[in-house]
Design an enzyme around this catalytic site. Structure first.
Site, mmCIF file in Angstrom:
data_model
loop_
_atom_site.group_PDB
_atom_site.id
_atom_site.type_symbol
_atom_site.label_atom_id
_atom_site.label_comp_id
_atom_site.label_asym_id
_atom_site.label_seq_id
_atom_site.Cartn_x
_atom_site.Cartn_y
_atom_site.Cartn_z
ATOM 1 N N LYS A 4 39.784 -3.474 90.181
ATOM 2 C CA LYS A 4 41.166 -3.082 91.014
ATOM 3 C C LYS A 4 42.287 -3.531 90.587
ATOM 4 O O LYS A 4 42.309 -4.695 90.471
ATOM 5 C CB LYS A 4 40.726 -3.347 92.489
ATOM 6 C CG LYS A 4 38.970 -2.803 93.290
ATOM 7 C CD LYS A 4 39.683 -1.401 93.507
ATOM 8 C CE LYS A 4 38.996 -0.604 93.791
ATOM 9 N NZ LYS A 4 39.298 0.916 94.266
ATOM 10 N N LYS A 47 34.340 11.959 95.066
ATOM 11 C CA LYS A 47 33.354 11.531 95.672
ATOM 12 C C LYS A 47 33.094 12.260 96.705
ATOM 13 O O LYS A 47 33.126 12.862 98.184
ATOM 14 C CB LYS A 47 33.927 10.413 96.648
ATOM 15 C CG LYS A 47 34.633 9.846 96.241
ATOM 16 C CD LYS A 47 35.847 7.882 95.838
ATOM 17 C CE LYS A 47 36.312 7.360 95.453
ATOM 18 N NZ LYS A 47 37.237 6.243 95.753
ATOM 19 N N GLU A 70 43.276 4.866 87.378
ATOM 20 C CA GLU A 70 42.944 5.980 88.499
ATOM 21 C C GLU A 70 44.029 5.555 89.640
ATOM 22 O O GLU A 70 44.800 4.373 89.727
ATOM 23 C CB GLU A 70 41.378 5.148 89.338
ATOM 24 C CG GLU A 70 41.617 6.219 89.804
ATOM 25 C CD GLU A 70 39.642 5.713 90.795
ATOM 26 O OE1 GLU A 70 39.508 6.288 91.591
ATOM 27 O OE2 GLU A 70 39.076 5.455 89.753
ATOM 28 N N ASP A 107 41.862 10.413 92.241
ATOM 29 C CA ASP A 107 41.059 9.984 93.495
ATOM 30 C C ASP A 107 41.730 10.946 94.979
ATOM 31 O O ASP A 107 41.365 11.664 94.893
ATOM 32 C CB ASP A 107 40.843 8.673 93.568
ATOM 33 C CG ASP A 107 39.689 8.320 94.373
ATOM 34 O OD1 ASP A 107 39.567 9.502 95.206
ATOM 35 O OD2 ASP A 107 39.674 7.669 94.748
ATOM 36 N N ASP A 167 42.121 0.706 89.214
ATOM 37 C CA ASP A 167 42.418 1.930 89.769
ATOM 38 C C ASP A 167 43.764 1.276 90.663
ATOM 39 O O ASP A 167 42.976 0.064 91.580
ATOM 40 C CB ASP A 167 41.132 1.668 91.097
ATOM 41 C CG ASP A 167 41.267 2.587 92.145
ATOM 42 O OD1 ASP A 167 41.805 3.450 92.512
ATOM 43 O OD2 ASP A 167 40.173 2.792 92.777
#
Length: 339
Positions: free
Chosen positions: A108, A218, A166, A194, A142
């Site tokens: 992250k 997802k 991402e 995403d 991300d």
């Protein structure tokens, strides 16, 4: 599934509250509504800030798992990546210990209140830890839409080599611009989408604009395992790679992601060798202190593609307070008309 009644769903529902080992998305506990259905267990756990229309896709995914079950698998084991929250660099080795055998990690970045220097230190700590073990790191970052185009390009220069970045920016147009600038500058960092897929009314627009190289899909936000396979097929035909990931799911929700990877059609390269799917973001169970099943065993960075049923004692011990149970029941009622 169309014949089910909401009363039957709620009769089968359990609401749990799971403690996290580290803060993730600003929370320290994860609530979820689990459905003990005739075909298996389903999960409904959209993040608290999501509205009824968006959350309805998460409900559809949980109902699919509970009332229809999963497609037939074509593989038994799924490679996964580790996930590193926006922790200080010195805490990275402790988090990495939760992912034995993993060589791919998603880190992250662009956390509010932090700087690019914090991100550089965190990524460096992950890379150094893997290299010290004699392995070649595969790193993804991300940003959760946290950067401008200029910030994303600068970050790519500082953080590479990377497998991909991402969702560095918020809009599809910005993703396309980041990808274009990186290619022009000769910076070999792929762009992954995403939120531009799972939160978009048109999940295929990213491919149409050639705005990303990788699609992160997802099951819960898209509406279920079969929807993931449909989206993946469409995007693969448009030369996008696929990474299946979780949305901080409980062990029940992780079963959906594993089922999706297990059912992805096999792809063969020029030498007729089956191309293994990209490491999936499905080891997030390691971020929980307690879960509704015993921990899934990571074997050399892989998880077995199996659906686990919650342990009754764990369900009881992790049950959410009565007012939270009613809150989740009401959320199901609000989502129901949008199915």
């Amino acid at each position: 599934m169309n014949l089910m009644h909401i009363d039957d769903v709620l009769d089968r529902a359990h609401v749990v509250s799971l403690p996290l080992a580290v803060k993730f998305r600003g929370i320290t506990t994860r609530e979820a509504l689990l459905i003990d259905g005739p075909a298996g267990w389903g999960e409904f756990a959209p993040f608290l800030e999501y509205g009824a229309e968006e959350s309805a896709r998460w409900l559809a995914a949980g109902l699919e798992a509970a009332y229809e079950g999963f497609p037939e698998p074509v593989r038994e084991w799924v490679e996964v990546n580790g996930t590193i929250p926006a922790v200080p660099a010195e805490q990275v080795p402790e988090v990495m210990e939760r992912y034995p055998g993993c060589r791919t990690f998603k880190i992250k970045v662009a956390e509010k209140g932090q700087t690019l220097e914090d991100d550089i230190a965190r990524v460096h700590a992950v890379r150094s830890h893997i290299e010290a073990q004699g392995r070649v790191p595969v790193l993804r970052v991300d940003a959760n839409c946290g950067w401008s185009v200029e910030e994303a390009v600068t970050a790519a220069k500082e953080l590479m080599p990377l497998d991909y970045m991402e969702q560095p920016c918020q809009t599809v147009e910005e993703l396309k611009e980041v990808r274009t600038q990186l290619m022009r500058a000769g910076i070999f960092v792929r762009v992954a989408a995403d939120e531009s897929i799972r939160k978009a009314s048109d999940p295929y627009r990213v491919a149409e604009l050639q705005a990303a190289d990788v699609a992160v899909v997802k099951p819960a936000p898209l509406g279920g395992v079969r929807k993931v396979l449909e989206v993946a097929s469409h995007l693969r035909e448009r030369h996008m790679d696929i990474t299946v990931a979780s949305a901080l799911d409980t062990s029940v929700g992780i079963s959906m992601g594993l089922a999706a990877v297990a059912a992805l059609p096999q792809i063969y390269d020029d030498e007729d060798i089956d191309v293994t799917p990209a490491a999936a973001g499905l080891a997030t169970g390691s971020l929980f202190l307690e879960d509704v099943t015993a921990p899934r065993e990571l074997v050399d960075g892989h998880l077995r593609a199996e659906a686990l049923a919650p342990d009754p004692d764990r369900l009881s011990a992790l049950a959410a307070p009565g007012e939270r149970r009613e809150w989740w029941f009401e959320r199901v009622r609000q989502c129901w008309p949008h199915l």
